[in-house]
Scaffold this motif. Structure first.
Motif, PDB file in Angstrom:
ATOM      1  N   ILE A 120      -9.746  47.518-121.044  1.00 17.31           N
ATOM      2  CA  ILE A 120      -8.458  46.828-121.149  1.00 17.31           C
ATOM      3  C   ILE A 120      -7.961  46.570-119.735  1.00 17.31           C
ATOM      4  N   ILE A 121      -7.702  45.317-119.418  1.00 18.78           N
ATOM      5  CA  ILE A 121      -7.256  44.926-118.085  1.00 18.78           C
ATOM      6  C   ILE A 121      -5.795  44.493-118.166  1.00 18.78           C
ATOM      7  N   PHE A 122      -4.955  45.146-117.378  1.00 19.53           N
ATOM      8  CA  PHE A 122      -3.540  44.808-117.316  1.00 19.53           C
ATOM      9  C   PHE A 122      -3.273  44.117-115.981  1.00 19.53           C
ATOM     10  N   ASP A 123      -2.716  42.922-116.038  1.00 19.72           N
ATOM     11  CA  ASP A 123      -2.370  42.195-114.826  1.00 19.72           C
ATOM     12  C   ASP A 123      -0.859  42.226-114.637  1.00 19.72           C
ATOM     13  N   ILE A 124      -0.404  42.720-113.481  1.00 16.54           N
ATOM     14  CA  ILE A 124       1.014  42.747-113.156  1.00 16.54           C
ATOM     15  C   ILE A 124       1.233  41.760-112.021  1.00 16.54           C
ATOM     16  N   SER A 125       1.928  40.672-112.298  1.00 19.60           N
ATOM     17  CA  SER A 125       2.089  39.611-111.307  1.00 19.60           C
ATOM     18  C   SER A 125       3.271  38.724-111.676  1.00 19.60           C
ATOM     19  N   PRO A 126       3.720  37.868-110.727  1.00 16.27           N
ATOM     20  CA  PRO A 126       4.828  36.951-111.022  1.00 16.27           C
ATOM     21  C   PRO A 126       4.510  36.058-112.217  1.00 16.27           C
ATOM     22  N   GLU A 127       5.425  35.973-113.157  1.00 13.37           N
ATOM     23  CA  GLU A 127       5.203  35.279-114.424  1.00 13.37           C
ATOM     24  C   GLU A 127       4.812  33.813-114.240  1.00 13.37           C
ATOM     25  N   ARG A 128       5.561  33.081-113.429  1.00 10.76           N
ATOM     26  CA  ARG A 128       5.296  31.645-113.342  1.00 10.76           C
ATOM     27  C   ARG A 128       3.963  31.361-112.663  1.00 10.76           C
ATOM     28  N   VAL A 129       3.619  32.134-111.642  1.00  8.73           N
ATOM     29  CA  VAL A 129       2.334  31.944-110.977  1.00  8.73           C
ATOM     30  C   VAL A 129       1.201  32.233-111.956  1.00  8.73           C
ATOM     31  N   TYR A 130       1.353  33.301-112.729  1.00 10.97           N
ATOM     32  CA  TYR A 130       0.338  33.657-113.722  1.00 10.97           C
ATOM     33  C   TYR A 130       0.155  32.533-114.748  1.00 10.97           C
ATOM     34  N   GLN A 131       1.258  31.997-115.256  1.00 12.16           N
ATOM     35  CA  GLN A 131       1.181  30.926-116.251  1.00 12.16           C
ATOM     36  C   GLN A 131       0.525  29.688-115.665  1.00 12.16           C
ATOM     37  N   ASN A 132       0.823  29.384-114.415  1.00 11.02           N
ATOM     38  CA  ASN A 132       0.202  28.244-113.741  1.00 11.02           C
ATOM     39  C   ASN A 132      -1.303  28.442-113.641  1.00 11.02           C
ATOM     40  N   ALA A 133      -1.716  29.667-113.279  1.00 17.88           N
ATOM     41  CA  ALA A 133      -3.135  29.962-113.112  1.00 17.88           C
ATOM     42  C   ALA A 133      -3.875  29.989-114.440  1.00 17.88           C
TER      43      ALA A 133
END
Length: 299
Positions: A120-133
């Motif tokens: 299970i991989i959990f990514d913690i990062s800025p929401e908008r950047v993640y959605q863009n990626a």
């Protein structure tokens, strides 16, 4: 083939309440294509030569010139070192395997690494950047390995640890945590992250990654002073830390590179104390044992 790119030094506010754990690590407003977090993440993605990261190309604007300079050499060495350490550690975990990535939102590790089943991989990062990626990665067919799970936790969450628990993270099970590219502005902001990680990781778990050298309170050129600073900072949160030489990391990868000055610290830290979940479990078990003992005495 020539690779090159310049690393942008874009800093954004990183407010939080320093006296309480997980009070929201980031509250920057992300609203348009000129947003500094997005630009910083794109520049970091551009530092990865395509021979290392098959998905980096879809994350950067078309016609971006890539050049393999000192900044990208250090970044690529650190990335490969972290990749290898993550996979070696996860492959030695029994049963469910937990990986937590603190990133800029464009970390392609969940897609490009050969994760073992039940990861299970959990990514913690800025929401908008993640959605863009994520949109761009899905467009090129990037997929998580079968029998693995990938979950995103917004960096803007008011309580990161609680948000992870709601997604299924278990502090009573082994995990490995890594940080690279996460937007930081102050030492206090990293201390907040370290406090969060300390509460999540059970004893024996690893926390590794790459940090900007300006976080250190001493000049990075003075290695002994930097090591002492790192030791004090990490030990205060229950971790034994080791700084990793970029030259040694490159040598271990079979790379003989001329490395100039760098502005980052590569590290591996081991948790020496119980996680919050372990402490809670211990308290419950201790109470049960005490109640059983009192019951026997009453009889």
């Amino acid at each position: 083939m020539e690779f090159s790119l310049r690393c942008a030094s874009v800093l954004v506010p990183f407010p939080f309440n320093n006296n309480k754990r997980n009070r929201g690590l980031l509250r920057a407003q992300l609203s348009d294509e000129n947003d500094p977090l997005l630009r910083l993440a794109i520049n970091s993605a551009s530092l990865q030569p395509l021979f290392m990261d098959p998905y980096a190309g879809c994350l950067v604007p078309p016609h971006t010139r890539l050049k393999f300079e000192n900044s990208s050499k250090h970044y690529c060495i650190a990335t490969k070192f972290i990749d290898d350490k993550l996979l070696r550690t996860v492959n030695h975990m029994d049963g469910l395997k937990q990986v937590v990535l603190f990133s800029d939102g464009m970390d392609t590790r969940p897609y490009r690494l050969n994760w073992p089943s039940s990861t299970i991989i959990f990514d913690i990062s800025p929401e908008r950047v993640y959605q863009n990626a994520i949109e761009k990665l899905q467009d090129v067919g990037a997929k998580i390995p079968r029998s693995c799970l990938f979950l995103h936790v917004p960096l803007e969450s008011s309580n990161i640890q609680e948000a992870l628990h709601m997604k299924g993270f278990n502090g009573n099970r082994p995990s490995i945590l890594a940080i690279q590219g996460l937007p930081l502005m102050t030492l206090a902001s990293f201390k907040e992250i370290l406090l969060t990680v300390s509460g999540m990781a059970m004893d024996g778990c690893l926390f590794l990654g790459e940090l900007p050298a300006w976080l250190a309170e001493t000049k990075i050129g003075t290695k002994s002073s930097t090591e002492k600073w790192m030791d004090n900072l990490f030990m205060s949160n229950g971790f034994k830390v080791n700084m990793v030489s970029y030259h040694k990391a490159a040598k271990s990868l079979g790379k003989a590179l001329e490395l100039g000055d760098h502005k980052y610290i590569l590290f591996v830290a081991e948790q020496l104390r119980f996680s919050d979940d372990q402490m809670e479990t211990w308290k419950i078990e201790s109470q049960r044992v005490e109640e059983d003992r009192k019951g026997e005495d009453f009889e």
